[in-house]
Design an enzyme around this catalytic site. Structure first.
Site, PDB file in Angstrom:
ATOM      1  N   HIS A  28       0.901  -1.046   0.003  1.00 31.93           N
ATOM      2  CA  HIS A  28       0.135  -0.167   0.125  1.00 31.93           C
ATOM      3  C   HIS A  28       0.562   1.138  -0.035  1.00 31.93           C
ATOM      4  N   GLU A 166      -1.828 -13.109   6.093  1.00 28.36           N
ATOM      5  CA  GLU A 166      -1.144 -11.950   6.823  1.00 28.36           C
ATOM      6  C   GLU A 166      -3.045 -11.592   7.763  1.00 28.36           C
ATOM      7  N   TYR A 168      -6.456 -11.697   7.196  1.00 28.29           N
ATOM      8  CA  TYR A 168      -7.008 -11.210   6.441  1.00 28.29           C
ATOM      9  C   TYR A 168      -8.344 -11.779   6.249  1.00 28.29           C
ATOM     10  N   ARG A 216      -2.479 -15.767  -2.307  1.00 24.75           N
ATOM     11  CA  ARG A 216      -1.744 -15.319  -1.550  1.00 24.75           C
ATOM     12  C   ARG A 216      -1.972 -16.234  -0.260  1.00 24.75           C
ATOM     13  N   HIS A 254      -0.652 -10.110  11.036  1.00 25.14           N
ATOM     14  CA  HIS A 254      -0.328  -8.609  11.505  1.00 25.14           C
ATOM     15  C   HIS A 254      -0.224  -8.311  12.793  1.00 25.14           C
ATOM     16  N   GLU A 255      -1.410  -9.765  13.531  1.00 25.38           N
ATOM     17  CA  GLU A 255      -0.906  -9.718  14.734  1.00 25.38           C
ATOM     18  C   GLU A 255       0.023 -10.445  15.559  1.00 25.38           C
ATOM     19  N   GLN A 341      11.278   2.816   8.129  1.00 24.53           N
ATOM     20  CA  GLN A 341      11.067   4.102   8.069  1.00 24.53           C
ATOM     21  C   GLN A 341      10.211   4.755   7.366  1.00 24.53           C
ATOM     22  N   ARG A 563      14.578  10.183  31.411  1.00 23.69           N
ATOM     23  CA  ARG A 563      13.958  11.141  32.239  1.00 23.69           C
ATOM     24  C   ARG A 563      12.900  11.643  32.160  1.00 23.69           C
ATOM     25  N   GLY A 649      22.091  16.767  10.253  1.00 17.74           N
ATOM     26  CA  GLY A 649      22.749  17.351  11.110  1.00 17.74           C
ATOM     27  C   GLY A 649      22.831  18.758  11.576  1.00 17.74           C
ATOM     28  N   LEU A 656      16.761  14.198  14.073  1.00 18.10           N
ATOM     29  CA  LEU A 656      17.192  13.941  12.499  1.00 18.10           C
ATOM     30  C   LEU A 656      17.416  12.528  12.680  1.00 18.10           C
TER      31      LEU A 656
HETATM   32  P1  FAD Z   1      26.493  12.503   9.665  1.00 25.01           P
HETATM   33  O1  FAD Z   1      26.125  11.005   9.543  1.00 25.01           O
HETATM   34  O2  FAD Z   1      27.361  12.804  11.397  1.00 25.01           O
HETATM   35  O3  FAD Z   1      27.982  12.685   8.883  1.00 25.01           O
HETATM   36  C1  FAD Z   1      28.045  13.800   8.839  1.00 25.01           C
HETATM   37  C2  FAD Z   1      29.688  13.286   8.394  1.00 25.01           C
HETATM   38  O4  FAD Z   1      30.932  14.894   7.736  1.00 25.01           O
HETATM   39  C3  FAD Z   1      30.715  13.047   8.830  1.00 25.01           C
HETATM   40  O5  FAD Z   1      31.279  11.667   8.021  1.00 25.01           O
HETATM   41  C4  FAD Z   1      31.794  13.953   9.514  1.00 25.01           C
HETATM   42  O6  FAD Z   1      33.310  13.286   9.601  1.00 25.01           O
HETATM   43  C5  FAD Z   1      32.144  14.747   8.697  1.00 25.01           C
HETATM   44  N1  FAD Z   1      32.416  16.268   8.701  1.00 25.01           N
HETATM   45  C6  FAD Z   1      32.156  16.414   9.607  1.00 25.01           C
HETATM   46  N2  FAD Z   1      32.797  17.931   9.869  1.00 25.01           N
HETATM   47  C7  FAD Z   1      33.449  17.862   8.550  1.00 25.01           C
HETATM   48  C8  FAD Z   1      34.545  18.503   8.090  1.00 25.01           C
HETATM   49  N3  FAD Z   1      34.588  20.076   8.639  1.00 25.01           N
HETATM   50  N4  FAD Z   1      35.427  18.465   6.663  1.00 25.01           N
HETATM   51  C9  FAD Z   1      34.803  17.116   6.028  1.00 25.01           C
HETATM   52  N5  FAD Z   1      33.690  16.118   6.729  1.00 25.01           N
HETATM   53  C10 FAD Z   1      33.074  16.156   8.173  1.00 25.01           C
HETATM   54  N6  FAD Z   1      19.069   6.642  11.763  1.00 25.01           N
HETATM   55  C11 FAD Z   1      18.258   6.562  11.233  1.00 25.01           C
HETATM   56  O7  FAD Z   1      16.893   6.775  10.575  1.00 25.01           O
HETATM   57  N7  FAD Z   1      17.465   4.506  11.064  1.00 25.01           N
HETATM   58  C12 FAD Z   1      18.562   4.278  11.738  1.00 25.01           C
HETATM   59  O8  FAD Z   1      18.183   2.787  12.576  1.00 25.01           O
HETATM   60  C13 FAD Z   1      19.851   5.217  12.509  1.00 25.01           C
HETATM   61  N8  FAD Z   1      20.065   3.646  13.161  1.00 25.01           N
HETATM   62  C14 FAD Z   1      21.101   4.531  14.225  1.00 25.01           C
HETATM   63  C15 FAD Z   1      22.441   3.758  14.344  1.00 25.01           C
HETATM   64  C16 FAD Z   1      22.829   4.583  15.401  1.00 25.01           C
HETATM   65  C17 FAD Z   1      24.252   3.548  15.599  1.00 25.01           C
HETATM   66  C18 FAD Z   1      23.572   5.915  15.161  1.00 25.01           C
HETATM   67  C19 FAD Z   1      24.804   6.610  15.430  1.00 25.01           C
HETATM   68  C20 FAD Z   1      23.149   6.516  14.399  1.00 25.01           C
HETATM   69  C21 FAD Z   1      22.489   5.891  13.823  1.00 25.01           C
HETATM   70  N9  FAD Z   1      20.487   7.092  12.763  1.00 25.01           N
HETATM   71  C22 FAD Z   1      20.184   6.118  12.250  1.00 25.01           C
HETATM   72  C23 FAD Z   1      21.504   8.642  12.393  1.00 25.01           C
HETATM   73  C24 FAD Z   1      21.766   8.334  11.575  1.00 25.01           C
HETATM   74  O9  FAD Z   1      23.033   7.685  11.204  1.00 25.01           O
HETATM   75  C25 FAD Z   1      21.757  10.200  11.273  1.00 25.01           C
HETATM   76  O10 FAD Z   1      20.718  10.752  11.598  1.00 25.01           O
HETATM   77  C26 FAD Z   1      23.056  10.324   9.946  1.00 25.01           C
HETATM   78  O11 FAD Z   1      24.051  10.253  10.088  1.00 25.01           O
HETATM   79  C27 FAD Z   1      23.132  11.888   9.954  1.00 25.01           C
HETATM   80  O12 FAD Z   1      23.177  12.396   8.800  1.00 25.01           O
HETATM   81  P2  FAD Z   1      23.687  13.360   8.344  1.00 25.01           P
HETATM   82  O13 FAD Z   1      25.028  13.178   6.653  1.00 25.01           O
HETATM   83  O14 FAD Z   1      22.965  14.856   8.695  1.00 25.01           O
HETATM   84  O15 FAD Z   1      25.125  13.608   9.265  1.00 25.01           O
HETATM   85  P1  NAP Z   2      17.341  10.460  20.122  1.00 23.79           P
HETATM   86  O1  NAP Z   2      16.276   9.552  19.599  1.00 23.79           O
HETATM   87  O2  NAP Z   2      16.850  12.466  20.099  1.00 23.79           O
HETATM   88  O3  NAP Z   2      16.931  10.243  21.527  1.00 23.79           O
HETATM   89  C1  NAP Z   2      17.566  11.203  22.837  1.00 23.79           C
HETATM   90  C2  NAP Z   2      17.741  11.016  23.999  1.00 23.79           C
HETATM   91  O4  NAP Z   2      18.841  11.117  25.096  1.00 23.79           O
HETATM   92  C3  NAP Z   2      16.360  10.533  24.544  1.00 23.79           C
HETATM   93  O5  NAP Z   2      15.995   9.492  25.585  1.00 23.79           O
HETATM   94  C4  NAP Z   2      16.011  12.127  25.786  1.00 23.79           C
HETATM   95  O6  NAP Z   2      15.485  11.269  26.778  1.00 23.79           O
HETATM   96  C5  NAP Z   2      18.254  12.150  26.477  1.00 23.79           C
HETATM   97  N1  NAP Z   2      17.989  13.126  25.962  1.00 23.79           N
HETATM   98  C6  NAP Z   2      18.455  14.147  25.999  1.00 23.79           C
HETATM   99  N2  NAP Z   2      18.988  15.750  26.862  1.00 23.79           N
HETATM  100  C7  NAP Z   2      19.057  15.258  27.437  1.00 23.79           C
HETATM  101  C8  NAP Z   2      20.079  15.636  28.417  1.00 23.79           C
HETATM  102  N3  NAP Z   2      20.104  16.415  28.459  1.00 23.79           N
HETATM  103  N4  NAP Z   2      20.841  14.852  29.610  1.00 23.79           N
HETATM  104  C9  NAP Z   2      20.351  14.118  29.482  1.00 23.79           C
HETATM  105  N5  NAP Z   2      19.294  13.210  28.371  1.00 23.79           N
HETATM  106  C10 NAP Z   2      19.223  13.404  27.138  1.00 23.79           C
HETATM  107  O7  NAP Z   2      18.806  10.986  19.972  1.00 23.79           O
HETATM  108  P2  NAP Z   2      19.780   9.148  20.065  1.00 23.79           P
HETATM  109  O8  NAP Z   2      19.240   8.648  20.304  1.00 23.79           O
HETATM  110  O9  NAP Z   2      21.029  10.128  19.806  1.00 23.79           O
HETATM  111  O10 NAP Z   2      19.436   9.533  17.969  1.00 23.79           O
HETATM  112  C11 NAP Z   2      19.665  10.294  17.126  1.00 23.79           C
HETATM  113  C12 NAP Z   2      18.440   9.924  15.769  1.00 23.79           C
HETATM  114  O11 NAP Z   2      18.848   9.035  15.919  1.00 23.79           O
HETATM  115  C13 NAP Z   2      17.240  10.339  16.128  1.00 23.79           C
HETATM  116  O12 NAP Z   2      16.556  11.358  16.268  1.00 23.79           O
HETATM  117  C14 NAP Z   2      16.672   8.784  15.817  1.00 23.79           C
HETATM  118  O13 NAP Z   2      15.961   9.479  15.089  1.00 23.79           O
HETATM  119  C15 NAP Z   2      17.903   7.991  15.125  1.00 23.79           C
HETATM  120  N6  NAP Z   2      18.145   6.969  15.293  1.00 23.79           N
HETATM  121  C16 NAP Z   2      17.376   6.129  14.689  1.00 23.79           C
HETATM  122  C17 NAP Z   2      17.140   5.189  14.848  1.00 23.79           C
HETATM  123  C18 NAP Z   2      15.966   3.955  14.477  1.00 23.79           C
HETATM  124  O14 NAP Z   2      16.486   2.377  15.045  1.00 23.79           O
HETATM  125  N7  NAP Z   2      14.717   4.359  13.298  1.00 23.79           N
HETATM  126  C19 NAP Z   2      18.668   4.827  15.762  1.00 23.79           C
HETATM  127  C20 NAP Z   2      18.954   5.073  15.962  1.00 23.79           C
HETATM  128  C21 NAP Z   2      19.371   6.452  15.975  1.00 23.79           C
HETATM  129  P3  NAP Z   2      14.954  12.628  28.365  1.00 23.79           P
HETATM  130  O15 NAP Z   2      14.838  13.767  27.699  1.00 23.79           O
HETATM  131  O16 NAP Z   2      13.316  11.820  28.075  1.00 23.79           O
HETATM  132  O17 NAP Z   2      16.187  11.912  29.171  1.00 23.79           O
HETATM  133 FE1  SF4 Z   3      11.652   0.868   3.728  1.00 23.79          FE
HETATM  134 FE2  SF4 Z   3      13.762   1.161   4.373  1.00 23.79          FE
HETATM  135 FE3  SF4 Z   3      13.556  -0.799   2.292  1.00 23.79          FE
HETATM  136 FE4  SF4 Z   3      12.777   1.940   1.938  1.00 23.79          FE
HETATM  137  S1  SF4 Z   3      15.713   1.387   2.865  1.00 23.79           S
HETATM  138  S2  SF4 Z   3      11.660   0.449   1.896  1.00 23.79           S
HETATM  139  S3  SF4 Z   3      12.364   3.397   3.763  1.00 23.79           S
HETATM  140  S4  SF4 Z   3      12.343  -0.413   4.521  1.00 23.79           S
END
Ligand code: FAD
Ligand code: NAP
Ligand code: SF4
Length: 672
Positions: A28, A166, A168, A216, A254-255, A341, A563, A649, A656
C-alpha cells in the site's frame, strides 16, 4: 553466461510468459485513494516495469465497502472506479510489464465500525469488534470478489492476486482462531476452506482462462490456533484445483509477535516454508520476506525453495534492481535495508509511502531527475547520508562535485549504525554510495577536514555543509569520571569495563547501544538462531508454527534510563519498536523512566526515580543523550559572506534520522 540463471529465466504460464522470476510484491503506498494518486502510481509502477520486474502486484484494493482497510480506502466496485486505474495499466504495459490488482478484504483488521469477520472476535491489535457475516452475506462477498476481478480486467490488469494471508478475511475463515461458525463456512476443515476456495473458483470464472490468478496463501500464521501444516497443504491443493495460476507465500498475521520483515530478520529467513510446500502442488510457488539482493534470490531459487521470488520494498529502494542485476551491475543496486522507516512506518502515520534510501520512490513525478541547466562547481563537506545523497544527486544532474570527508571512510554515523547487531544491512547503503560516487566522477577527498579558508579560496559556486552532529554532553556531576564513555567509543569496539552498564538516554541510539551490549554474539547459522530465538517451529508441531522461544542470555546487566515519565521506548517506530523493546526486556534490561541524574562516581550512577534517591552500581556509564548540530564551519563561512546550504544534522539535529538526512540532501540537490 549470467550470474543469475534461475532468477532471469522466463516462466511460461500457458497463456502468458513472465520475463523472469521476480514478482514485485503488494504494498500500500497511500496513493491508491484518489485519481490523482493513481496517475502518480502509473509513473511509480512504470519505472519498476522498465526496471525489469517480472510481475507487479498492486497495493490491496477492497471488493466492497466493508472490506476497506480504513474509511475511504481504495475499493473497486463499479466501472467508474475501474476507469481511474487505466493510467496504471497503460503505463505499465507501455513499459513492457505485467501487473495484477491485489484484491484485499481487510476482515477484522478493518479500522472502521463496519468491520466484518467470520465470527465477532476482536483482533488484539484492533480497537474494533467486527460483526459476524451472515451466511447470505458470505455468498454476497464471494460474488463481490468475482465482480472486483472482472472490473480489474476491464481496467486493463493482467489478472489479480487474491489476498488470503496476513490475518485478513480469507485467512480468518481458514483458522480456528478466528472462525467459530457452525454453518457451512465453519467447523470442519472443508467448511473453513469453503470461503477462500469458492472465492478462487468464482474469480477464475470472472477472469476467464487467460487472466493471471495469484493466491497469497498464509503458509505460516505465527499465531496460536492458526492453520496446521496439513491444512496449509489441503488449502493449496484446493485453490490450485479451483483455478489459481500461482501460489504466493504469506508469512505471519499482522497480530503475530514474531518479526517477519524487519531488518533484524536474516535474509531469506522464511523461504524454507515455501520449500516445504513444493511437490504438493503443480502451480508455481512464490517465496518471500527479506529477500533484498539478486544473489540471495538466485540462491533461493537454485536450491529449489520456490519457482519465483517476491520482493516488495527492494523495488521501492531501487526500481532498476532486476535490470542492474541482468546487466552485471549489481554493485549499483540501492539495496533495501529493511528499516521500514519511510515505507511501512510512514503509511501507519498517514503519509505517502517512500523509501529512506530512495526518497524519489512514489514521488517520481514530484521529484524528477533532470539535467542541470548549467553545470556548477559544488563543494560538499561531510560524507554522511545527507552529504552523500546531495553529492550523488547533484553529480547525476551534471554538476561537478568535490566531496570532503574528515574521516578515512564515507558514511558518517552510518558507520556506527552498521555495527549494531541486526543493522548490518546499513553497510549496503554505503557500498551503493561508494559505487555511485566513483561512477559519477565525484572527487572524493577522504581524511580531509575542510576549512573555511580553503573553501573560500577555491571559489566554489556552491558550498554545501553536511557536517552532521556532535553528541550532547549532559550536565551531570562526575561526567569526567573514568567510568563514563560516549556511544561512538562503545560501538567502535573500545572495551566496556565490567559487566554492569548504565545507558543514559533511551532514544534510538540508547536502544541500539543496549542491543549491542546485551547481544550474545554472532552464530554461524543466523537463520536457525533467529528461528530458535523467536520460537518459530519448522516441524510445525503446533498450529500456526509457533513453538517455544529460546532466548540467549545477555552477557551484561544493562540499565536503560530516560528523564521522561513515558514508557521507555514509547517513541520508537511503530513497526519495529515492539521488537526492540521485547528483545531488551527478555534479556533482563532494566528500563527506568522519570529519572533525574544526580552524579557519577566510584559507586556508580546516582539518580532519583520518582523523587526517590537510588544508586545504580555500574562499572560503565554510556552517554546517549542526543546530539547538537556541528556548525563551526557553516558559522565561519557565513561570517565571511560565503553562502552555504545546510543539510542533515548540520541543519537541524533534533529528531534527525537518516530518512530526513537523505531526503533533504536529495531535494536540495534536485533544486540547485
Ligand atoms: P553524519 O552522519 O553525522 O555525517 C557527517 C559527516 O561529516 C561525518 O562523516 C563527519 O566526519 C563529516 N565532517 C564533519 N565536519 C567535517 C569537515 N569540516 N570536513 C569534512 N568532513 C566533515 N538513522 C535512521 O534513520 N535509522 C536508524 O536505524 C539509525 N540508526 C542509527 C544507529 C546509530 C548507532 C547511530 C549513531 C545513528 C543512527 N541513525 C539512524 C542516525 C543517522 O545515522 C543520522 O541521522 C545520519 O547519519 C545523519 O546524517 P548526516 O549526513 O547529517 O550526518
Ligand atoms: P534521541 O532519539 O533524541 O534520544 C536522545 C535521548 O537522550 C532521549 O532518551 C532523551 O530522553 C535523552 N536526553 C536528551 N537530552 C538529555 C540531557 N540533556 N540529559 C540526559 N538525557 C538527555 O537521539 P539519539 O538516540 O541520539 O538518536 C539520534 C537520532 O538518530 C534520532 O532522532 C533517531 O531518529 C535516529 N536513530 C534512529 C534509530 C532507528 O532505529 N530508527 C536508531 C538510532 C538512531 P529524556 O530527555 O527523556 O532523558
Ligand atoms: Fe522501506 Fe527502509 Fe526498505 Fe526503503 S530501505 S523500502 S524505507 S524498509
Amino acid at each position: 553466461m549470467t550470474t543469475y540463471p534461475h532468477l532471469l529465466a522466463p516462466l511460461d504460464l500457458g497463456f502468458v510468459t513472465l520475463r523472469n522470476r521476480t514478482v514485485m510484491g503488494s504494498m500500500h503506498t497511500g496513493l491508491e485513494e484518489s485519481p490523482a494518486g493513481l496517475e502518480r502510481l502509473g509513473a511509480f509502477y512504470a519505472a519498476r516495469a522498465r526496471g525489469g520486474a517480472g510481475l507487479i502486484v498492486t497495493g490491496g484494493v477492497a471488493p466492497n465497502t466493508e472490506g476497506v482497510i480504513f474509511p475511504g480506502a481504495a475499493k473497486l466496485t463499479d466501472p467508474s472506479e475501474a476507469r481511474t486505474h487505466r493510467p496504471i495499466t497503460e503505463a505499465v504495459h507501455a513499459a513492457g510489464g505485467l501487473i495484477c490488482l491485489q484484491i484485499l478484504h481487510a476482515g477484522r483488521y478493518a479500522a472502521h465500525p463496519g468491520a466484518v469477520a467470520p465470527s465477532a472476535i476482536r483482533a488484539p491489535i484492533s480497537p474494533v469488534k467486527p460483526r459476524a457475516l451472515g451466511e447470505a452475506e458470505v455468498e454476497r462477498t464471494i460474488d463481490e470478489f468475482a465482480r472486483c476481478a472482472s472490473l480489474a480486467r476491464e481496467a486493463g490488469y493482467d489478472g489479480v492476486e487474491v489476498m488470503g494471508s496476513e490475518g485478513y478475511l480469507l485467512n480468518e475463515f481458514v483458522a480456528p482462531r478466528t472462525n467459530q461458525r457452525t454453518d457451512r463456512f465453519g467447523g470442519s476443515l472443508e467448511n473453513r476452506l469453503r470461503f477462500p476456495v469458492e472465492v478462487v473458483r468464482r474469480v477464475r470464472a470472472a477472469l476467464g482462462r487467460e487472466g493471471i490468478l495469484v493466491f497469497r496463501l498464509s503458509m505460516l500464521d505465527l499465531v496460536e490456533d492458526g492453520s496446521s501444516w496439513d491444512e496449509v497443504v489441503t488449502l493449496a491443493q484446493a485453490v490450485e484445483a479451483a483455478g489459481a495460476t500461482i501460489i504466493n507465500t504469506g508469512i505471519g498475521w499482522h497480530e503475530a509477535r514474531i518479526p517477519t520483515i524487519a531488518t533484524m530478520v536474516p535474509r531469506a529467513a522464511y523461504t524454507w516454508v515455501t520449500r516445504k510446500l513444493r511437490g504438493a502442488v503443480r502451480v508455481p510457488l512464490v517465496t518471500t520476506n527479506r529477500i533484498n539482493d539478486p544473489a540471495v534470490a538466485e540462491q533461493v531459487l537454485a536450491r529449489g525453495d520456490a519457482d519465483l521470488v517476491s520482493m516488495a520494498r527492494p523495488f521501492l529502494a531501487d526500481p532498476d534492481l532486476v535490470r542492474k542485476a541482468a546487466e552485471g551491475r549489481a554493485a549499483e543496486i540501492n539495496t533495501c535495508i529493511g528499516c521500514n522507516q519511510a515505507c511501512l512506518d510512514a503509511i501507519f502515520s498517514g503519509e505517502v509511502c517512500s523509501c529512506l534510501v530512495n526518497p524519489r520512490a512514489c514521488h517520481e513525478t514530484e521529484l524528477p531527475l533532470v539535467p542541470a541547466a548549467a553545470a556548477l562547481r559544488i563543494a560538499v563537506v561531510g560524507a554522511g547520508p545527507a552529504g552523500l545523497a546531495y553529492a550523488c544527486t547533484a553529480a547525476e544532474r551534471g554538476h561537478r562535485v568535490t566531496l570532503f570527508e574528515a574521516s578515512a571512510e564515507i558514511g558518517g554515523q552510518f558507520n556506527l549504525a552498521r555495527r549494531i547487531p541486526g543493522k548490518e544491512e546499513f553497510a549496503e547503503t554505503l557500498r551503493y554510495f561508494r559505487t555511485r560516487l566513483a561512477q559519477l566522477g565525484v572527487e572524493v577527498r577522504l581524511g580531509h577536514r575542510a576549512t573555511a579558508d580553503e573553501l573560500a579560496a577555491a571559489r566554489f559556486d556552491r558550498v554545501v555543509v553536511a557536517t552532521g552532529v556532535v553528541p550532547r554532553r549532559p550536565d551531570i556531576r562526575g561526567l569526567d569520571h573514568p567510568s563514563v564513555t560516549g556511544y561512538a567509543d562503545v560501538i567502535e569496539g573500545r572495551r566496556v569495563a565490567g559487566p554492569r552498564v548504565a545507558v543514559v538516554g533511551a532514544g534510538g541510539i540508547g536502544f541500539d547501544v543496549a542491543e549491542l551490549l546485551t547481544h550474545a554474539g554472532d552464530e554461524p547459522d543466523p537463520v536457525g538462531t533467529f528461528r530458535a530465538e523467536w520460537g518459530i517451529d519448522e516441524a510445525y508441531a503446533a498450529r500456526g508454527g509457533v513453538g517455544k522461544a529460546a532466548r540467549r542470555p545477555s552477557p551484561r546487566q544493562v540499565f536503560l534510563l530516560q528523564r521522561k515519565v513515558a514508557k521507555v521506548g514509547a517513541g520508537l517506530a511503530k513497526t519495529t519498536g515492539w521488537i526492540r523493546r521485547t528483545l531488551l526486556a527478555e534479556r533482563g534490561v532494566t528500563m527506568l523512566s522519570g529519572v533525574t541524574y544526580e552524579a557519577i562516581d566510584d559507586a556508580g550512577l546516582h539518580v532519583r526515580v520518582g523523587g526517590e534517591a537510588r544508586t545504580i552500581p555500574v562499572d560503565t556509564v554510556v552517554i546517549c543523550a542526543g546530539q547538537e548540530p556541528r556548525r563551526e564551519l557553516a558559522d565561519v563561512l557565513a561570517a565571511r559572506g560565503v553562502p552555504v546550504t545546510l543539510v542533515g544534522g548540520a541543519d537541524v539535529a533534533a529528531e534527525l534520522d537518516a530518512r530526513r538526512a537523505i531526503d533533504q540532501g536529495t531535494r536540495a540537490a534536485l533544486a540547485v
